[in-house]
Design a protein around this motif. Structure first.
Motif, PDB file in Angstrom:
ATOM      1  N   LEU A   5       0.760  -1.364   0.014  1.00 45.06           N
ATOM      2  CA  LEU A   5       0.002   0.019  -0.006  1.00 45.06           C
ATOM      3  C   LEU A   5       0.901   1.326   0.108  1.00 45.06           C
ATOM      4  O   LEU A   5       0.697   2.268  -0.849  1.00 45.06           O
ATOM      5  N   MET A   6       1.988   1.291   0.781  1.00 44.06           N
ATOM      6  CA  MET A   6       2.725   2.543   0.870  1.00 44.06           C
ATOM      7  C   MET A   6       3.506   2.588  -0.227  1.00 44.06           C
ATOM      8  O   MET A   6       3.658   3.848  -0.897  1.00 44.06           O
ATOM      9  N   ARG A   7       3.837   1.468  -1.208  1.00 43.25           N
ATOM     10  CA  ARG A   7       4.687   1.653  -2.585  1.00 43.25           C
ATOM     11  C   ARG A   7       3.469   2.436  -3.502  1.00 43.25           C
ATOM     12  O   ARG A   7       3.885   3.283  -4.217  1.00 43.25           O
ATOM     13  N   GLU A   8       2.372   1.748  -3.337  1.00 39.10           N
ATOM     14  CA  GLU A   8       1.399   2.578  -4.375  1.00 39.10           C
ATOM     15  C   GLU A   8       0.921   3.848  -4.071  1.00 39.10           C
ATOM     16  O   GLU A   8       0.665   4.810  -5.034  1.00 39.10           O
ATOM     17  N   THR A   9       1.217   4.203  -2.698  1.00 33.33           N
ATOM     18  CA  THR A   9       0.973   5.405  -2.199  1.00 33.33           C
ATOM     19  C   THR A   9       2.020   6.314  -3.163  1.00 33.33           C
ATOM     20  O   THR A   9       1.639   7.659  -3.685  1.00 33.33           O
ATOM     21  N   ASP A  10       3.235   6.058  -3.294  1.00 37.34           N
ATOM     22  CA  ASP A  10       4.235   6.881  -3.711  1.00 37.34           C
ATOM     23  C   ASP A  10       4.006   6.933  -5.099  1.00 37.34           C
ATOM     24  O   ASP A  10       3.880   8.093  -5.852  1.00 37.34           O
ATOM     25  N   THR A  11       3.390   6.053  -5.859  1.00 42.46           N
ATOM     26  CA  THR A  11       3.245   5.969  -7.401  1.00 42.46           C
ATOM     27  C   THR A  11       2.072   6.821  -7.473  1.00 42.46           C
ATOM     28  O   THR A  11       1.929   7.880  -8.341  1.00 42.46           O
ATOM     29  N   LEU A  12       1.039   6.805  -6.517  1.00 39.82           N
ATOM     30  CA  LEU A  12      -0.379   7.628  -6.593  1.00 39.82           C
ATOM     31  C   LEU A  12      -0.097   9.109  -6.667  1.00 39.82           C
ATOM     32  O   LEU A  12      -0.321   9.877  -7.427  1.00 39.82           O
ATOM     33  N   SER A  13       0.839   9.369  -5.546  1.00 44.89           N
ATOM     34  CA  SER A  13       1.404  10.800  -5.373  1.00 44.89           C
ATOM     35  C   SER A  13       1.990  11.392  -6.567  1.00 44.89           C
ATOM     36  O   SER A  13       1.742  12.512  -6.720  1.00 44.89           O
ATOM     37  N   GLU A  14       2.903  10.784  -7.020  1.00 40.93           N
ATOM     38  CA  GLU A  14       3.720  11.086  -8.319  1.00 40.93           C
ATOM     39  C   GLU A  14       2.657  11.478  -9.353  1.00 40.93           C
ATOM     40  O   GLU A  14       2.836  12.487 -10.056  1.00 40.93           O
ATOM     41  N   ALA A  15       1.526  10.462  -9.575  1.00 40.09           N
ATOM     42  CA  ALA A  15       0.657  10.516 -10.582  1.00 40.09           C
ATOM     43  C   ALA A  15      -0.185  12.155 -10.307  1.00 40.09           C
ATOM     44  O   ALA A  15      -0.749  12.879 -11.279  1.00 40.09           O
ATOM     45  N   LEU A  16      -0.596  12.185  -8.974  1.00 36.29           N
ATOM     46  CA  LEU A  16      -1.232  13.353  -8.722  1.00 36.29           C
ATOM     47  C   LEU A  16      -0.424  14.631  -9.028  1.00 36.29           C
ATOM     48  O   LEU A  16      -0.990  15.650  -9.494  1.00 36.29           O
ATOM     49  N   VAL A  17       1.120  14.765  -8.535  1.00 34.88           N
ATOM     50  CA  VAL A  17       1.369  16.049  -8.733  1.00 34.88           C
ATOM     51  C   VAL A  17       1.627  16.195 -10.291  1.00 34.88           C
ATOM     52  O   VAL A  17       1.427  17.258 -10.701  1.00 34.88           O
ATOM     53  N   ALA A  18       1.877  15.076 -11.101  1.00 30.62           N
ATOM     54  CA  ALA A  18       1.912  15.266 -12.536  1.00 30.62           C
ATOM     55  C   ALA A  18       0.880  15.923 -13.291  1.00 30.62           C
ATOM     56  O   ALA A  18       0.653  16.334 -14.215  1.00 30.62           O
ATOM     57  N   ARG A  19      -0.151  15.740 -12.391  1.00 29.85           N
ATOM     58  CA  ARG A  19      -1.567  16.242 -12.975  1.00 29.85           C
ATOM     59  C   ARG A  19      -2.069  17.563 -12.429  1.00 29.85           C
ATOM     60  O   ARG A  19      -3.103  18.009 -12.518  1.00 29.85           O
ATOM     61  N   GLY A  20      -1.057  18.018 -11.497  1.00 28.25           N
ATOM     62  CA  GLY A  20      -1.243  19.234 -11.033  1.00 28.25           C
ATOM     63  C   GLY A  20      -1.747  19.575  -9.744  1.00 28.25           C
ATOM     64  O   GLY A  20      -1.941  20.884  -9.140  1.00 28.25           O
ATOM     65  N   PHE A  21      -1.952  18.474  -8.955  1.00 27.77           N
ATOM     66  CA  PHE A  21      -2.427  18.520  -7.705  1.00 27.77           C
ATOM     67  C   PHE A  21      -1.278  19.148  -6.800  1.00 27.77           C
ATOM     68  O   PHE A  21      -0.232  18.673  -6.890  1.00 27.77           O
ATOM     69  N   GLY A  22      -1.854  19.631  -5.818  1.00 26.51           N
ATOM     70  CA  GLY A  22      -0.811  20.263  -4.644  1.00 26.51           C
ATOM     71  C   GLY A  22      -0.090  21.465  -5.256  1.00 26.51           C
ATOM     72  O   GLY A  22       0.852  21.836  -4.446  1.00 26.51           O
ATOM     73  N   ARG A  23      -0.318  22.139  -6.242  1.00 25.50           N
ATOM     74  CA  ARG A  23       0.264  23.347  -6.726  1.00 25.50           C
ATOM     75  C   ARG A  23      -0.033  24.538  -5.854  1.00 25.50           C
ATOM     76  O   ARG A  23      -1.514  24.705  -6.044  1.00 25.50           O
ATOM     77  N   SER A  24       0.742  25.267  -5.151  1.00 31.91           N
ATOM     78  CA  SER A  24       0.168  26.276  -4.591  1.00 31.91           C
ATOM     79  C   SER A  24       0.861  27.533  -4.803  1.00 31.91           C
ATOM     80  O   SER A  24       1.836  27.401  -5.397  1.00 31.91           O
TER      81      SER A  24
END
Lengths: 200, 182
Positions: A181-200
């Motif tokens: 689950l923690m490995r998947e978390t890393d992949t998920l968060s990279e995918a989210l950032v690549a889609r512009g999530f978390g930009r402030s």
């Protein structure tokens, strides 16, 4: 995956704003806990049941909400009866049952979306502690979405142990499960950032 | 904010959401009857202890709050298939709020040695949780503190077993995935 406890309807309770309903519930909780007048509690209990009916909710639904508490309530009643007498026991029983039913009533008549929005607004004061309300809303929705995924990963971990002849005990499977689950978390968060999530 | 900082920030949030989902998924498991112990133990609190031990105090607390938030929204994810506002008003609701304190204490004391993890899970997962849960139960059901404490004792053996299991599991996870400590 079940989708919450909302029961669609057109009653006045359905149409009230979620914030109003939550504030009403809070006030209701305070009032019910403060009073020890049995007649008043009975009247409040009956009006909650009437509201339940007006909201178009059924008696089986009511039973579903109260049933998990039955033994606890009966035990409490018996205990209070011995220690403090009948009226005190009735007071405890009535206030608890009424509160749980009233809270369930609000949950049944408020769409999950609306509840989420009210919760997000309610979280705004915490902004000064570094919590962003929209992040909180995202985390809640994301967590719900992840439950079936987590269950599937858990099942696979148990099956992998079975395949190795390790037995059905789910606890040792928890270790590879959480690591995956923690490995998947890393992949998920990279995918989210690549889609512009978390930009402030 | 650089791209790496952003990723780390998002990763923290996603980890918390993932652990909230884990706590929920553990609640879907049927309660496990254990010989000698009067009440069957549910795996859900195991998830709460793991959240503190694996994620640390801040994120552990956040994971528990996200889970409770999802339950509050009405998803029936509390063990036994309960959910909605109603569960936060019952006599045992204080233990749910106690989970927040529990995850914090475990995360604060948590370390990378098994004996210390067992102590952390005991102090956080039992002492801190009961410190919130027992007074709540006493207040809501008009009992005295000692009576409420006595009532809660039926859960103590199960919680003790869970604290030890959580510590062992957390240690194994730390060994298997050291990157988790960052």
């Amino acid at each position: 995956m079940s989708v919450g406890v909302y029961h669609p309807g057109q009653s006045p309770l359905h149409r009230l704003g979620p914030g109003t309903k939550l504030l009403m519930l809070a006030a209701f909780a305070v009032a019910v806990s403060l009073t020890d007048n049995i007649a008043l509690l009975l009247a409040i209990g009956v009006s909650v049941l009437v509201a339940w009916n007006i909201a178009g909710l059924t008696w089986p639904q009511l039973r579903q909400n109260v049933q998990p508490l039955t033994w606890m309530l009966l035990a409490l009643f018996g205990f209070q009866f011995v220690v403090a007498g009948f009226f005190s026991a009735l007071d405890t029983l009535l206030s608890l049952a009424t509160l749980v039913i009233a809270a369930a009533l609000i949950s049944h008549t408020t769409r999950t979306d609306d509840m989420l929005e009210a919760l997000t607004i309610g979280l705004c004061p915490f902004t000064r502690f570094g919590l962003k309300a929209e992040d909180a809303a995202f985390a809640l929705v994301f967590a719900v979405r992840l439950v079936p995924f987590v269950s599937a990963v858990g099942r696979e971990a148990i099956e992998a142990r079975l395949a190795r002849g390790a037995g059905r005990n789910p606890l040792p499977a928890l270790v590879p499960m959480v690591i995956r689950l923690m490995r998947e978390t890393d992949t998920l968060s990279e995918a989210l950032v690549a889609r512009g999530f978390g930009r402030s | 904010m650089s791209l790496i900082d952003q990723t780390l920030n998002v990763k923290g949030l996603v980890r918390c959401a993932m652990f909230a989902a884990l706590i929920a998924a553990l609640g879907l498991l049927p309660p496990i009857p254990v010989p000698v112990i009067p009440v069957p133990i549910t795996a859900q609190t195991l998830g709460v202890m793991l959240a503190g031990a694996v994620l640390g105090p801040k994120r552990g607390v956040l994971a528990v709050i996200i889970f409770l938030g999802v339950v509050l929204l009405g998803f029936p994810l509390l063990s036994g298939g309960r959910g909605g506002l109603g569960v936060f008003f019952g006599p045992s609701a204080g233990f749910l709020f106690g989970w927040i304190a529990g995850a914090y204490v475990i995360g604060l004391l948590g370390a990378s040695s098994l004996p210390r993890l067992i102590i952390a899970c005991g102090l956080g997962g039992i002492v801190a949780v009961y410190l919130v849960g027992v007074p709540w139960m006493a207040a809501v059901s008009d009992m005295s503190l000692s009576q409420a404490l006595l009532t809660s004792m039926v859960f103590l053996p199960g919680d003790a077993v869970k604290a030890i299991l959580a510590a062992i599991t957390a240690r194994a996870i730390q060994r298997g995935y050291p990157a988790i400590m960052t």
